[in-house]
Every structure is written in C-alpha cells, then in structure tokens.
Design a protein around this motif. Structure first.
Motif, PDB file in Angstrom:
ATOM      1  N   GLU A 209       1.167  -1.334   0.046  1.00  0.00           N
ATOM      2  CA  GLU A 209       0.189  -0.578  -0.105  1.00  0.00           C
ATOM      3  C   GLU A 209       0.896   0.852   0.423  1.00  0.00           C
ATOM      4  OE1 GLU A 209      -2.603  -0.479   3.324  1.00  0.00           O
ATOM      5  OE2 GLU A 209      -3.933  -1.827   1.788  1.00  0.00           O
ATOM      6  N   SER A 223      -8.256  -0.572  -3.255  1.00  0.00           N
ATOM      7  CA  SER A 223      -7.262  -0.784  -2.900  1.00  0.00           C
ATOM      8  C   SER A 223      -5.947   0.195  -2.452  1.00  0.00           C
ATOM      9  CB  SER A 223      -6.735  -1.254  -4.496  1.00  0.00           C
ATOM     10  OG  SER A 223      -5.123  -1.524  -4.266  1.00  0.00           O
ATOM     11  N   ARG A 224      -5.204   0.456  -1.934  1.00  0.00           N
ATOM     12  CA  ARG A 224      -4.304   1.996  -1.384  1.00  0.00           C
ATOM     13  C   ARG A 224      -2.836   1.645  -2.060  1.00  0.00           C
ATOM     14  NH1 ARG A 224      -6.961   1.486   2.582  1.00  0.00           N
ATOM     15  NH2 ARG A 224      -6.220   0.192   3.912  1.00  0.00           N
ATOM     16  N   SER A 225      -2.732   0.101  -2.987  1.00  0.00           N
ATOM     17  CA  SER A 225      -1.986   0.330  -4.082  1.00  0.00           C
ATOM     18  C   SER A 225      -1.560   0.825  -5.404  1.00  0.00           C
ATOM     19  CB  SER A 225      -1.634  -1.254  -4.173  1.00  0.00           C
ATOM     20  OG  SER A 225      -0.828  -2.073  -2.900  1.00  0.00           O
TER      21      SER A 225
END
Length: 259
Positions: A209, A223-225
């Motif tokens: 992330e 998602s934080r990727s």
C-alpha cells in the motif's frame, strides 16, 4: 539495477485535511515554502540512502508561482550533486506537448521526470486518452526498456490508456525486456491491470500500500496500492518494497533486479 519510483506531489507534503481527501488548500494554490524545503530535503535524503540507478519522479513543478525554486527537477539534481551524486535526466509536461494546456500559466509547469546516474536517453510519448497522458521511455540496458507512467483517475480513460500503452510497448521494445512503473491510480484493485499484463506478457509486482488509509476507503476504494511495477517474466526481481517515508500522499517504491 535499482529503480526508485516516487509521486512527489509537487513537494506540497501530506496533511490529513478532512480525513485526507482534500489537499492542503493554501499550499495547493499558493505553495508553502517551509514544506517545500523540508520535502525536497527528504526526497534528496531518500535518493542518497537508496542510491538508485534510475528515479521515476512524478508531479514536479517546473517553475510556477507555487514553487520557491526555479524548477523542482533542476533544484533536485543540483542538491544531489552537492552531496556527490551525479544524476541527469529529462522532465516534461504531464498533460501534452505544445498544446493549449502546456501554454497555460499554471498547468504548463506541471511535469513528470526521470533521473539516471548514467547517460541514458529519455524519450517522451503522449497517449491520446485522459488528461495526464505523458509516458517517458528510457533504455536501461541494451536489452531492457523502462516506461514511466501516471495514469488517469477515471477508470474508462485509464482503460484506454492501458490499451494504448500496450501498443506503444509493442512498437518500441522489439522483443526486449520491459519494466513499467509509476502511479497507476488503481483504487479499484490491481485486477484492472490483468488485461494489460496479458497483452504485454508482463507480470505485476505490487510493493504494498502506497497511500495512507482514509476513513471512507472501505466505501470508496478497494485498493491503496497505486504505485507499482510491471516486469517481463525474465527479469530477476530481488526486491520490491514500499519505503516508509511519507513524501506526499504517496510513499516511494523501489524495485531491485539481479542485472
């Protein structure tokens, strides 16, 4: 070969305003000299510690009213040289080449860049979809090509960009190995990169992330990727990490290969 990829956020820093969903209002419009100095020093420190061969650098200001520098890319290169690190590279407007947006007083200064410790040629391309359209190509070795991207926030535009990027890679690489890095804005999981990976034959490498958790993320994103790498299967990846440094609303990522 070590590649550092960083969305610098114009060196405005990261402030938890309204849960992190709103950028610092005064800094975004007028700049913040103290924050910019601090974040520039922090970015220089990250590069000095990691000593990457190549730096993918997104969201830098080439000299608008908002920056205290004559251009953040140039200032970064000079600051690194003062520490005994010699980097060269190229910086280009992120929205277009010679179009109306580039001529506007503010937007014309907003750019992405790539730095290298050796003399490597950088070539710029512009996709036809989306607002943020710049792709920077750099030959890492005789058999390996790097592409630096910052894709659209809109899912439909991003899908068109990925299709065009796949075509560009096929046209430019002539069977050579490929690494693609940057900010993919994949808030809806990296599954949307599957079709792109299938077209190009690349493998998705997710360091982790890269943007902070925000209160409504469970409702708005999956998602934080956002910052990651896609690599040819033949590339021996020895390291793929998120660096624990909050330079902007993104953390830098690093990829290290065995060649």
């Amino acid at each position: 070969m070590k590649i550092l990829s960083c969305n610098a956020g114009y060196l405005l820093g990261y402030q938890n305003i309204l849960g992190g969903y709103v950028p610092p209002p005064v800094g975004s419009l007028l700049g913040d000299a103290e924050t910019e100095r601090r974040k520039l020093e922090q970015l220089v420190g990250v590069i000095e510690r990691e000593r990457p061969d190549v730096v993918s650098l997104l969201e830098v200001d080439r000299g608008s009213h908002r920056t205290i520098t004559g251009g953040q890319f140039r200032t970064l290169v000079e600051s690194l040289r003062e520490r005994g690190l010699s980097y060269g590279g190229d910086v280009a407007n992120k929205y277009g080449d010679g179009g109306i947006v580039e001529l506007l007083p503010f937007f014309g200064h907003l750019a992405n860049a790539v730095l290298s410790r050796t003399d490597r040629l950088a070539t710029t391309h512009y996709l036809s979809a989306g607002r943020k359209r710049l792709v920077i190509e750099m030959e890492l070795a005789a058999d390996t090509v790097l592409f630096v991207v910052h894709l659209s926030l809109g899912a439909r535009s991003r899908g068109r960009q990925l299709r065009q990027l796949a075509e560009l890679i096929a046209e430019r690489t002539d069977g050579r190995d490929v690494i693609v890095t940057g900010d993919f804005n994949t808030f809806a999981e990296t599954d949307e990169l599957d079709a792109f990976a299938d077209r190009t034959g690349l493998e998705t490498r997710v360091p982790g992330e890269t943007v902070p958790s925000r209160p409504l993320d469970d409702l708005l994103v999956t998602s934080r990727s956002l910052d990651l790498f896609l690599c040819s299967p033949s590339i021996d990846v020895e390291r793929c990490d998120v660096l624990d440094v909050q330079l902007s609303d993104h953390r830098p990522v690093v990829l290290e290969t065995g060649r």
